[in-house]
Scaffold this active site. Structure first.
Site, mmCIF file in Angstrom:
data_model
loop_
_atom_site.group_PDB
_atom_site.id
_atom_site.type_symbol
_atom_site.label_atom_id
_atom_site.label_comp_id
_atom_site.label_asym_id
_atom_site.label_seq_id
_atom_site.Cartn_x
_atom_site.Cartn_y
_atom_site.Cartn_z
ATOM 1 N N LYS A 13 5.035 8.526 9.057
ATOM 2 C CA LYS A 13 4.671 8.041 10.408
ATOM 3 C C LYS A 13 5.661 8.468 11.492
ATOM 4 C CE LYS A 13 2.022 4.170 8.526
ATOM 5 N NZ LYS A 13 0.606 4.224 8.751
ATOM 6 N N TYR A 64 0.862 -1.184 0.000
ATOM 7 C CA TYR A 64 0.000 0.000 0.000
ATOM 8 C C TYR A 64 0.896 1.231 0.000
ATOM 9 C CZ TYR A 64 -3.326 3.489 1.823
ATOM 10 O OH TYR A 64 -4.105 4.610 2.015
ATOM 11 N N ASP A 111 9.405 2.402 -0.295
ATOM 12 C CA ASP A 111 8.412 3.067 0.539
ATOM 13 C C ASP A 111 8.644 2.595 1.976
ATOM 14 O OD1 ASP A 111 6.243 3.927 1.961
ATOM 15 O OD2 ASP A 111 4.766 3.421 0.417
#
Ligand code: PLP
Length: 427
Positions: free
Chosen positions: A266, A145, A240
């Site tokens: 994050k 994702y 990523d």
């Protein structure tokens, strides 16, 4: 009045104003057939609901709070900055310290740009790759994702996996025509794809450890092979690391495999909204104002975010990541012992301080195995544990995370409650 209110009452009110009552789908708990809990505060490894119920938190804002909730050093920096100024929409000295801390961790990065979300950072990384190579096609992996970027919403993990959405409605076919999806960990197919389309492939984007279809570590050689083939075809390799950055070391997997571009998120925002794209100057310098690739944003490099990020990174530099590894091992071992004692069909996948419990007897090394696991059993376990004050992610496809604020006390309690669940199930 608010202190009297229950999660259920708030949810009933919320569905009048928000679609499904939420602002991000997995928060709805729909897939685990439960109603959302409304949280009001967090301290270390514990979060409190509006009713004053206490939960050991293994979600940690989807992997963000590696220091635990309400870390006093992070709070102090945010508050100090708050009084100086929330945002200037211009340059601030915090940017210099922030970039240095990121680059100390990510030694392959030469330049960065700080944005507001992982999604935004991925968009910029892809735009850069396409501009640099003058090619269109992107290779992505099933179950990975990369945020809600239109052309990457194909066989995506996270909320799309949770709700079994193969690709999002509202994304025109032309947008995804240039996206080639390959099963995670399947390098043979990557090779075939490059043989056929190599000269048109702008980039391969990968979560170096898959964390959005549950946790699936890369097979030996997978990342190395991606590095080699992208080099051979002069395509861009994008790691990523929104989840994996600073999770198991001060840095990430990029240091080992040297991708051209890296996306961070994050943890690096210390709990404030963030996304970072970084990489080699020869690509990064294509960004405006130096180059012709446009990206801009009113709230980019927001000082509060940078203050929280700096405080978090400074603290992480002095943390013993071995502690997290020991703690995660304790949890994994506890669950595996239960599996053996009750003869259960389950697998615990772990990469350092992130892990997943898959209800299947098969090894889970790709997205298909993950999809084939027993999701109802996971949902039942989730609901049981919530009643015991343990908050797991509300989907088998979201990772369980640990923080430096967790201790063996919380882990042992959690293991006991998981055992209690299986004792009840096997009756
Ligand atoms: N990339 C990965 C690996 C993610 O896990 C996420 C979010 O969970 C994103 C990108 C998107 O980040 P954001 O939610 O900040 O847009």
């Amino acid at each position: 009045m608010l202190s009297q209110v229950t999660s259920e009452q708030l949810y009933e009110e919320a569905i009048k104003h928000y679609v499904g009552g939420v602002n991000s789908p997995v928060r709805s708990f729909k897939n685990v057939e439960a109603k959302p809990i409304y949280f009001s505060s967090g301290q270390g490894p514990i979060i409190y609901s509006v009713e004053g119920r206490k939960f050991i938190d293994y979600v940690l804002a989807w992997g963000t709070f590696i220091l635990g909730h309400s870390d006093p050093d992070v709070q102090k920096e945010i508050i100090e900055q708050l009084y100086k100024g929330i945002h200037f929409g211009a340059c601030s000295p915090l940017e210099i310290e922030y970039a240095r801390l990121i680059k100390e961790g990510f030694r392959t990065i030469e330049k960065i740009r700080v944005l507001n979300s992982g999604t935004e950072a991925v968009m910029v990384a892809i735009r850069l790759a396409r501009a640099y190579t003058n090619r269109r096609k992107i290779v992505k992996f099933s179950g990975n994702y990369h945020g809600h970027v239109d052309y990457l919403l194909v066989k995506s993990g996270s909320g799309l996996a949770t709700f079994s959405i193969p690709s999002s409605k509202g994304v025109p076919q032309e947008f995804i025509d240039q996206t080639i999806v390959v099963e995670y960990n399947d390098f043979d197919t990557v090779e075939k794809v490059f043989e056929e389309h190599g000269k048109d492939i702008a980039a391969v984007i990968v979560e170096p450890v898959a964390g959005n279809i549950g946790v699936i570590p890369p097979k030996n050689g997978f990342l190395q092979n991606l590095r080699q083939i992208t080099k051979a075809y002069e395509s861009i390799l994008i790691f990523d690391e929104v989840i994996t950055c600073f999770r198991n070391e001060y840095g990430g997997l990029s240091n080992q495999y040297d991708p051209d571009l890296v996306v961070l998120g994050k943890i690096v925002g210390g709990g404030m909204p963030i996304g970072v794209v970084g990489g080699k100057s020869y690509i990064m310098d294509l960004l405006a104002p130096e180059g012709q690739v446009y990206h801009g944003g009113t709230f980019c490099s927001n000082p509060l975010t940078l203050a929280a990020g700096i405080a978090t990174l400074k603290k992480l530099k002095n943390q013993n990541y071995g502690y997290l590894e020991e703690l995660a091992h304790l949890l994994q071992e506890g669950i595996v012992n239960i599996k053996n004692r009750y003869n259960l069909k389950l697998n615990v996948n772990r990469w350092g301080s992130m892990m997943s419990i898959f209800f299947t007897e098969h090894e889970v090394n790709n997205s298909q195995n993950a999809y084939n696991s027993d999701r109802r059993m996971f949902a039942e376990m989730f609901r049981f544990l919530v009643t015991k004050g343990v908050y797991l992610p509300p989907s088998p496809f979201e990772a369980i995370f640990l923080s430096f604020s967790h201790t063996s006390k919380e882990i042992n309690y959690t293991i006991d409650k998981i055992e209690e669940f299986f004792m009840n199930v096997s009756k």
